[in-house]
Design an enzyme around this catalytic site. Sequence first.
Site, short mmCIF file in Angstrom:
data_model
loop_
_atom_site.label_atom_id
_atom_site.label_comp_id
_atom_site.label_asym_id
_atom_site.label_seq_id
_atom_site.Cartn_x
_atom_site.Cartn_y
_atom_site.Cartn_z
N THR A 26 34.61 39.52 46.81
CA THR A 26 35.76 39.39 47.72
C THR A 26 35.35 39.63 49.16
N GLU A 49 40.37 41.88 39.91
CA GLU A 49 39.89 41.05 38.81
C GLU A 49 40.77 39.83 38.64
N GLY A 92 33.84 47.93 44.86
CA GLY A 92 33.82 49.35 44.53
C GLY A 92 32.41 49.91 44.65
C1 LIG Z 1 31.55 55.03 34.57
C2 LIG Z 1 32.12 53.84 33.85
C3 LIG Z 1 31.38 53.69 32.58
C4 LIG Z 1 31.45 52.61 31.84
C5 LIG Z 1 32.28 51.42 32.22
C6 LIG Z 1 31.95 50.32 31.26
C7 LIG Z 1 32.76 49.29 31.08
C8 LIG Z 1 34.09 49.20 31.79
C9 LIG Z 1 34.47 47.76 32.04
C10 LIG Z 1 35.55 47.47 32.72
C11 LIG Z 1 36.39 48.58 33.22
C12 LIG Z 1 37.75 48.08 33.49
C13 LIG Z 1 38.23 48.01 34.72
C14 LIG Z 1 37.52 48.41 35.94
C15 LIG Z 1 36.56 47.34 36.41
C16 LIG Z 1 36.67 46.78 37.58
C17 LIG Z 1 37.78 47.16 38.50
C18 LIG Z 1 37.30 47.31 39.85
C19 LIG Z 1 36.81 46.29 40.53
C20 LIG Z 1 37.42 44.96 40.59
C21 LIG Z 1 36.57 43.91 40.80
C22 LIG Z 1 37.06 42.64 41.31
O1 LIG Z 1 38.21 42.46 41.66
S1 LIG Z 1 35.88 41.40 41.32
C23 LIG Z 1 36.68 40.05 42.13
C24 LIG Z 1 37.73 39.40 41.25
N1 LIG Z 1 38.17 38.18 41.86
C25 LIG Z 1 38.80 37.21 41.17
O2 LIG Z 1 39.14 37.34 40.01
C26 LIG Z 1 39.04 35.94 41.94
C27 LIG Z 1 40.17 35.13 41.34
N2 LIG Z 1 39.97 33.70 41.64
C28 LIG Z 1 39.45 32.85 40.68
O3 LIG Z 1 39.15 33.22 39.58
C29 LIG Z 1 39.30 31.41 41.05
O4 LIG Z 1 39.05 31.30 42.40
C30 LIG Z 1 40.54 30.57 40.66
C31 LIG Z 1 40.43 30.32 39.22
C32 LIG Z 1 41.80 31.34 40.98
C33 LIG Z 1 40.64 29.29 41.44
O5 LIG Z 1 39.36 28.79 41.54
P1 LIG Z 1 39.18 27.24 41.73
O6 LIG Z 1 37.77 26.91 41.85
O7 LIG Z 1 40.11 26.81 42.83
O8 LIG Z 1 39.63 26.74 40.36
P2 LIG Z 1 40.67 25.63 40.02
O9 LIG Z 1 40.41 24.42 40.87
O10 LIG Z 1 42.02 26.23 40.01
O11 LIG Z 1 40.17 25.34 38.56
C34 LIG Z 1 38.90 24.69 38.40
C35 LIG Z 1 38.57 24.70 36.95
O12 LIG Z 1 37.81 25.89 36.67
C36 LIG Z 1 38.38 26.60 35.62
N3 LIG Z 1 38.12 28.01 35.85
C37 LIG Z 1 38.47 28.72 36.93
N4 LIG Z 1 38.05 30.00 36.80
C38 LIG Z 1 37.40 30.05 35.59
C39 LIG Z 1 36.75 31.11 34.88
N5 LIG Z 1 36.67 32.36 35.37
N6 LIG Z 1 36.19 30.84 33.68
C40 LIG Z 1 36.28 29.57 33.18
N7 LIG Z 1 36.89 28.52 33.78
C41 LIG Z 1 37.46 28.80 35.00
C42 LIG Z 1 39.83 26.27 35.69
O13 LIG Z 1 40.44 26.49 34.42
C43 LIG Z 1 39.77 24.80 36.03
O14 LIG Z 1 39.46 24.08 34.88
P3 LIG Z 1 40.13 22.65 34.67
O15 LIG Z 1 39.51 22.15 33.43
O16 LIG Z 1 41.60 22.94 34.54
O17 LIG Z 1 39.82 21.86 35.93
C1 LIG Z 2 41.54 48.60 43.87
C2 LIG Z 2 40.81 47.31 44.10
C3 LIG Z 2 39.47 47.21 43.74
C4 LIG Z 2 38.77 46.03 43.98
N1 LIG Z 2 37.44 45.97 43.66
C5 LIG Z 2 36.75 44.83 43.93
C6 LIG Z 2 35.35 44.75 43.64
O1 LIG Z 2 34.76 45.70 43.14
N2 LIG Z 2 34.69 43.60 43.94
C7 LIG Z 2 35.33 42.52 44.50
O2 LIG Z 2 34.68 41.50 44.75
N3 LIG Z 2 36.68 42.55 44.77
C8 LIG Z 2 37.38 43.69 44.50
N4 LIG Z 2 38.73 43.74 44.76
C9 LIG Z 2 39.37 42.60 45.43
C10 LIG Z 2 40.26 41.82 44.49
O3 LIG Z 2 39.49 41.10 43.58
C11 LIG Z 2 41.16 40.92 45.34
O4 LIG Z 2 42.02 41.74 46.08
C12 LIG Z 2 41.96 39.95 44.46
O5 LIG Z 2 41.09 38.99 43.92
C13 LIG Z 2 43.08 39.25 45.23
O6 LIG Z 2 42.57 38.57 46.36
P1 LIG Z 2 43.19 38.88 47.82
O7 LIG Z 2 43.25 40.33 47.97
O8 LIG Z 2 42.42 38.09 48.80
O9 LIG Z 2 44.68 38.35 47.75
P2 LIG Z 2 45.20 36.77 48.06
O10 LIG Z 2 44.42 35.89 47.18
O11 LIG Z 2 45.08 36.64 49.54
O12 LIG Z 2 46.66 36.92 47.55
C14 LIG Z 2 47.72 37.26 48.45
C15 LIG Z 2 48.98 36.57 47.94
O13 LIG Z 2 48.77 35.15 47.99
C16 LIG Z 2 49.11 34.57 46.74
N5 LIG Z 2 48.26 33.42 46.43
C17 LIG Z 2 46.92 33.30 46.67
N6 LIG Z 2 46.45 32.14 46.18
C18 LIG Z 2 47.52 31.50 45.63
C19 LIG Z 2 47.69 30.26 44.94
N7 LIG Z 2 46.66 29.42 44.73
N8 LIG Z 2 48.92 29.95 44.48
C20 LIG Z 2 49.97 30.79 44.66
N9 LIG Z 2 49.87 31.98 45.31
C21 LIG Z 2 48.67 32.31 45.78
C22 LIG Z 2 48.85 35.68 45.73
O14 LIG Z 2 49.63 35.45 44.55
C23 LIG Z 2 49.32 36.91 46.48
O15 LIG Z 2 50.71 37.05 46.34
C24 LIG Z 2 39.44 44.92 44.56
C25 LIG Z 2 40.80 45.01 44.90
C26 LIG Z 2 41.49 46.20 44.66
C27 LIG Z 2 42.94 46.29 45.03
#
Ligand SMILES: CC/C=C\C/C=C\C/C=C\C/C=C\C/C=C\C/C=C\C=C\C(=O)SCCNC(=O)CCNC(=O)[C@H](O)C(C)(C)COP(=O)(O)OP(=O)(O)OC[C@H]1O[C@@H](n2cnc3c(N)ncnc32)[C@H](O)[C@@H]1OP(=O)(O)O
Ligand SMILES: Cc1cc2nc3c(=O)[nH]c(=O)nc-3n(C[C@H](O)[C@H](O)[C@H](O)COP(=O)(O)OP(=O)(O)OC[C@H]3O[C@@H](n4cnc5c(N)ncnc54)[C@H](O)[C@@H]3O)c2cc1C
Length: 633
Positions: A116, A398, A155
């Site tokens: 992110t 996530e 994180g």
């Molecule tokens: C001490 C601890 C010890 C042990 C721990 C051990 C284990 C613990 C494990 C877990 C712990 C639990 C929780 C804590 C863990 C983490 C929390 C803290 C950190 C958080 C981290 C983050 O947030 S990381 C960042 C996360 N970000 C996102 O998720 C981004 C979201 N956006 C997207 O996924 C994509 O951009 C989108 C899908 C929204 C749009 O992408 P785009 O390219 O525009 O896609 P589309 O055009 O819409 O679709 C294109 C086609 O691709 C397919 N698609 C999309 N995504 C996927 C995918 N992920 N996999 C497969 N296919 C995918 C989509 O379906 C479309 O397909 P079509 O056939 O329809 O075209």
């Molecule tokens: C506690 C915490 C821990 C995190 N840890 C990590 C980490 O370890 N690593 C990492 O990489 N990231 C991490 N993140 C980031 C997290 O993955 C992002 O915040 C999340 O993916 C949402 O993206 P954004 O914040 O840019 O929100 P945006 O995507 O900007 O969303 C803002 C608003 O826009 C809307 N929106 C966006 N796109 C669309 C669409 N296509 N259609 C309709 N509505 C839409 C959403 O629904 C939402 O209401 C963390 C976030 C938090 C809060």
Amino acid sequence: MKCYPVPRENLVLSIDNLKDDIPEEYLSHKECYENVIRKGSVLYDIFSELSKDRKHKAHQAPSNAYRISDGIMQNVNPFLLHFALFVPAITNQATPEQQAEFLKHGFGIIGTYAQTELGHGTFLRGLETTATLDLETDEFVLNSPTLTSYKWWPGGLGHTANHCVVMAQLYVKGKCHGPHLFFVQIRDIETHEPLPGLKLGEIGAKMGFNTADNGFLGFHNFRIPRNNMLMKNSQVLKDGTYVESKNEKLTYGSMVFVRVYLLSDMAYMLARAATISVRYSAVRHQSHIKPDEPEVQILDFVIQQHKLFISIATSHAFKICGLWLWQTYSKVMEDIGKGSMDRLPELHALSCCLKTTSTRDAGWLIEQCRLACGGHGYLMSSNLPSLYTTATAAITYEGESTVLLLQTARYLIKSWKRAMEGESLPATVSFLSEYFNKRYNKWENTPKGIVDGLKLVVAGVTKMCAESIQKHVSRGQQYEEAWNSSSVQLIKASEAYSRALLCEVFWFEVDKVSSTLSNNLAVVLKQLAELYITYWALEKRGDLLVYTTISKDDLDKLQERYEELLALIRPNAVGLVDSFDIRDEILCSTLGAYDGRVYERMMEHALKSPLNAETVNQSFHKYMKPVILKHKI
Ligand SMILES: CC/C=C\C/C=C\C/C=C\C/C=C\C/C=C\C/C=C\C=C\C(=O)SCCNC(=O)CCNC(=O)[C@H](O)C(C)(C)COP(=O)(O)OP(=O)(O)OC[C@H]1O[C@@H](n2cnc3c(N)ncnc32)[C@H](O)[C@@H]1OP(=O)(O)O
Ligand SMILES: Cc1cc2nc3c(=O)[nH]c(=O)nc-3n(C[C@H](O)[C@H](O)[C@H](O)COP(=O)(O)OP(=O)(O)OC[C@H]3O[C@@H](n4cnc5c(N)ncnc54)[C@H](O)[C@@H]3O)c2cc1C
């Protein structure tokens, strides 16, 4: 998930260095961080020692590590991302040779997952960080061309991690090949100083998760070896040849892993909130039911049972569905390993909607548990506020909930079109074909009848979405515009699908194993599963009236059955939360401790407030007294 020798909870909990003298809520932001690093380092050392006597790769946390860590830390572990995303990203996205190289130091490195950016979290194809191949030096040059391209949120990135996996736009010979993952060292192992060309820091105080050390990272002409691109799925050869992946979305695989995991994580969050609030409701006496009798346990109020028993049932629903989804994930990963991507779209759709529903439900149910404890639920010492802020963060991280539901909707619409063309569908959406061919039954007031009814709602709403999109297209909108115009209904279709899945899997998994359980256990588990399904049938009565043949009389009977189930569960309620088996040291709650000494524990905790160290705080003499004396008549 593989089972390894796990640290017994009592071994870990017996370590003095893991105990807190001062409750965390009385520490400063900086002291909080330093305290969790102190405790996290002890745990990290234990996990490392444990891994040394294991035959497999020495970098994976033991299976109960997350549960222990959550309890010990009483907050988020800043090393979490190392285990949750950094190591899984390398093991899933790097070649075996790269894994051996990048993970050769085992627990000697601490990583995070930097995807992110300040300007982009959802739209990954819009990420701005660049990784440009330098053919002459056989390196990638990483840059953050704008402020919005700074990595923001990962994180552990602020002050903890010394390595990270970075998602950046890959540029080779002037051509952009989209987001790819890169292994990057960001701090010196010995001094922990940021490496030259990097700007690192933490992003500031948050609503919760304040010990996660979420940070920012900017690159300025930062060089890494070409081999540091994770090259299992796609490769960049020494001569600059780009070999593309069989499926570009495999790069996003680490997110699917965590989304799948979160179902079980939310089950555990809810188990804690239910344990606290049900035990407290058994201790708390307040008001009368019969005027001439003593004050009752608040757990005897049926409305209190209505507030709390759904959390007990939902925790089991998420645990059971989490295991089911994990099995699906493992099978799909196995298929991908053999070269078949067929089920990846289904897994993506399932993980998106179930992650969203489980995190959203955990949020409002934990809040409901807090509110059910009255004022004392608002105390930090109850641990319900922290459970709430930790759980609700998962609605966003996530994959933001709305965005993920739209991903599932994309899959439902595609499946609906395939059903219209007579194609066979995977079992998880085959009901769309049955609906399309009008093969559905008259309403039955049974768990199976309710599940069938909820599926009819999914099919009916999906059909309505498809027709809405078609209507907008026929009025001249492009498909993408028509999709946006229909997005309110599309979200509804995904939510309905997720609920139908949870009810179906919960009921049929319990039904499947009930013959192997003791009669008493089978009876109680079935009561919980039936309570869950009946609760949601009543919550979704509007949709059922529109899309099924349910009658007002059926609904009245369901309401009656629901209230019967509350009464049946009441005698087992405390036993059910005790069976979550969460020790006091991990529950960390004055209201939920096993011995029920709520009021004594509340007072003990209150006296730990630094303010109570003296009877008159210095601010009286410095600020209050002059004003009081000045205006004293
Ligand atoms: C001490 C601890 C010890 C042990 C721990 C051990 C284990 C613990 C494990 C877990 C712990 C639990 C929780 C804590 C863990 C983490 C929390 C803290 C950190 C958080 C981290 C983050 O947030 S990381 C960042 C996360 N970000 C996102 O998720 C981004 C979201 N956006 C997207 O996924 C994509 O951009 C989108 C899908 C929204 C749009 O992408 P785009 O390219 O525009 O896609 P589309 O055009 O819409 O679709 C294109 C086609 O691709 C397919 N698609 C999309 N995504 C996927 C995918 N992920 N996999 C497969 N296919 C995918 C989509 O379906 C479309 O397909 P079509 O056939 O329809 O075209
Ligand atoms: C506690 C915490 C821990 C995190 N840890 C990590 C980490 O370890 N690593 C990492 O990489 N990231 C991490 N993140 C980031 C997290 O993955 C992002 O915040 C999340 O993916 C949402 O993206 P954004 O914040 O840019 O929100 P945006 O995507 O900007 O969303 C803002 C608003 O826009 C809307 N929106 C966006 N796109 C669309 C669409 N296509 N259609 C309709 N509505 C839409 C959403 O629904 C939402 O209401 C963390 C976030 C938090 C809060």
